[in-house]
Design an enzyme around this catalytic site. Sequence first.
Site, short mmCIF file in Angstrom:
data_model
loop_
_atom_site.label_atom_id
_atom_site.label_comp_id
_atom_site.label_asym_id
_atom_site.label_seq_id
_atom_site.Cartn_x
_atom_site.Cartn_y
_atom_site.Cartn_z
N GLU A 42 0.83 -1.20 0.00
CA GLU A 42 0.00 0.00 0.00
C GLU A 42 0.87 1.26 0.00
O GLU A 42 1.95 1.27 0.58
CB GLU A 42 -0.94 0.02 1.22
CG GLU A 42 -2.07 -0.99 1.06
CD GLU A 42 -3.10 -0.92 2.18
OE1 GLU A 42 -4.29 -1.11 1.89
OE2 GLU A 42 -2.72 -0.69 3.35
N CYS A 54 5.33 -6.48 7.40
CA CYS A 54 6.49 -6.10 8.22
C CYS A 54 6.77 -7.22 9.20
O CYS A 54 5.85 -7.74 9.84
CB CYS A 54 6.18 -4.80 8.99
SG CYS A 54 7.60 -4.18 9.94
N CYS A 91 -1.03 6.73 9.78
CA CYS A 91 0.12 6.00 10.33
C CYS A 91 -0.33 4.75 11.06
O CYS A 91 -1.22 4.80 11.91
CB CYS A 91 0.88 6.86 11.35
SG CYS A 91 1.30 8.48 10.76
N CYS A 146 0.83 -1.14 15.97
CA CYS A 146 0.81 -0.95 14.53
C CYS A 146 0.14 -2.13 13.84
O CYS A 146 0.48 -3.28 14.11
CB CYS A 146 2.24 -0.80 14.00
SG CYS A 146 2.33 -0.58 12.21
N CYS A 182 3.67 8.56 0.76
CA CYS A 182 4.15 7.65 1.81
C CYS A 182 4.27 6.27 1.18
O CYS A 182 3.27 5.70 0.76
CB CYS A 182 3.14 7.66 2.97
SG CYS A 182 3.54 6.48 4.28
N CYS A 202 5.55 -4.38 16.40
CA CYS A 202 5.20 -3.27 17.28
C CYS A 202 3.72 -3.41 17.62
O CYS A 202 2.88 -3.60 16.73
CB CYS A 202 5.48 -1.94 16.59
SG CYS A 202 7.19 -1.76 16.06
N1 SAH Z 1 9.08 0.72 10.34
C1 SAH Z 1 9.38 2.12 10.19
C2 SAH Z 1 8.59 2.76 9.07
C3 SAH Z 1 7.11 2.87 9.30
S1 SAH Z 1 6.78 4.50 9.79
C4 SAH Z 1 9.13 2.83 11.51
O1 SAH Z 1 8.44 2.28 12.36
O2 SAH Z 1 9.62 3.94 11.69
C5 SAH Z 1 5.18 4.42 10.43
C6 SAH Z 1 5.04 5.32 11.63
O3 SAH Z 1 3.71 5.23 12.13
C7 SAH Z 1 5.96 4.88 12.74
O4 SAH Z 1 6.47 5.98 13.42
C8 SAH Z 1 4.99 4.12 13.62
O5 SAH Z 1 5.46 4.04 14.92
C9 SAH Z 1 3.75 4.95 13.50
N2 SAH Z 1 2.55 4.21 13.88
C10 SAH Z 1 2.38 2.87 13.85
N3 SAH Z 1 1.14 2.55 14.27
C11 SAH Z 1 0.53 3.71 14.58
C12 SAH Z 1 -0.77 4.02 15.05
N4 SAH Z 1 -1.66 3.07 15.27
N5 SAH Z 1 -1.08 5.33 15.25
C13 SAH Z 1 -0.17 6.28 14.98
N6 SAH Z 1 1.07 6.04 14.53
C14 SAH Z 1 1.42 4.77 14.33
#
Ligand code: SAH
Length: 334
Positions: A83, A104, A319, A111, A97, A108
């Site tokens: 996506e 992945c 995000c 996420c 983006c 986390c």
């Molecule tokens: N793996 C890399 C690239 C993805 S960036 C990284 O984690 O940096 C995606 C961003 O969105 C990251 O900062 C992640 O922590 C954030 N993110 C993930 N889940 C989220 C959520 N449910 N709400 C807001 N931000 C989130």
Amino acid sequence: MDLKRLDERLDELGQPAYRGRQVWEWASGGAPGYEAMTNLPLALRTALAADVPFSTLTAEAEQRSRDGTVKTLFRTHDGHPVEAVLMRYRDGRRSVCVSSQSGCPLTCTFCATGRMAFGRNLTASEILDQVLHFRRSEPVNHLVFMGMGEPFMNVDAVLDAARRLPDIGITHRRTTISTVGWLPGLERFVEEVTEPIRLALSLHAADPTVRSELMPVNDRYPLPDVLVLCRRHWERTNRRVFVEYVMLAGVNDSPAQARALAELLGREAFKVNLIPYNPTGLFDGSSRAAIAAFKAELDAARVPATVRLTRGRDIAAACGQLVAPARETRPALA
Ligand code: SAH
């Protein structure tokens, strides 16, 4: 398009090296297909159209948010979902983006992408084709590697793709690579990359126990080691590292935790981006008041901080919300 395959095919066809550059010039400028490449002989255009698919990705579905954000679901040639999101802002900014992996492998807890099956690393061409998809409808000028995947687990392809972005209209200064702090890739980035590409770190908690609970990768690559490299990047490029900090109610959003974060980061090398949590199930997002109080602590400590504007939440394009469902359930391309 698969740029390696393009070069190979041109070579087989006995074409001079500049043909590859011509094709890329058209593609990176947003040409809709080989037929538009009028400085190429017609027979060559026809041969390429038959042998080298114009995109490595097939767009399968597209959703549009009320705020103008567009999310596209692509499929790789071997069936993996990917996506990408285009965010449009009133000031003319057009930010893409992109995903660096299908799914992945990290888990986390906040996420959604971590919950889908991990597919594989994407190639540089598959990353660029996400951008070109949007470029064909309008100029784009910013890019973040913040879609699916951990860019520094796929550092070669990510850097290859990043280095070609200026041809598409996205300068290095307007390119950001976001990482959880995957040390091997981060180290290469910091040591090798001389272009002024922005680095962003998903930090989310200064306390090791809390951070490990949110991001199991913290046990493997502890934050202090990651911060050393981030500071080195700042020293080398004179550009602050952006810190992403998703605000989770009762987990990482107390004023004391804000002070600990300020203490850890200092005033010089970092800029904090507080991210309102986009619901994915497990957590509750911090209230506006809690986010404001957290920011006030950072302000008092004179650590630069902003609150991220949420885009595309109504189409699960925000995000942490990228999680491609199974193929059968997708709506047709709008
Ligand atoms: N793996 C890399 C690239 C993805 S960036 C990284 O984690 O940096 C995606 C961003 O969105 C990251 O900062 C992640 O922590 C954030 N993110 C993930 N889940 C989220 C959520 N449910 N709400 C807001 N931000 C989130």
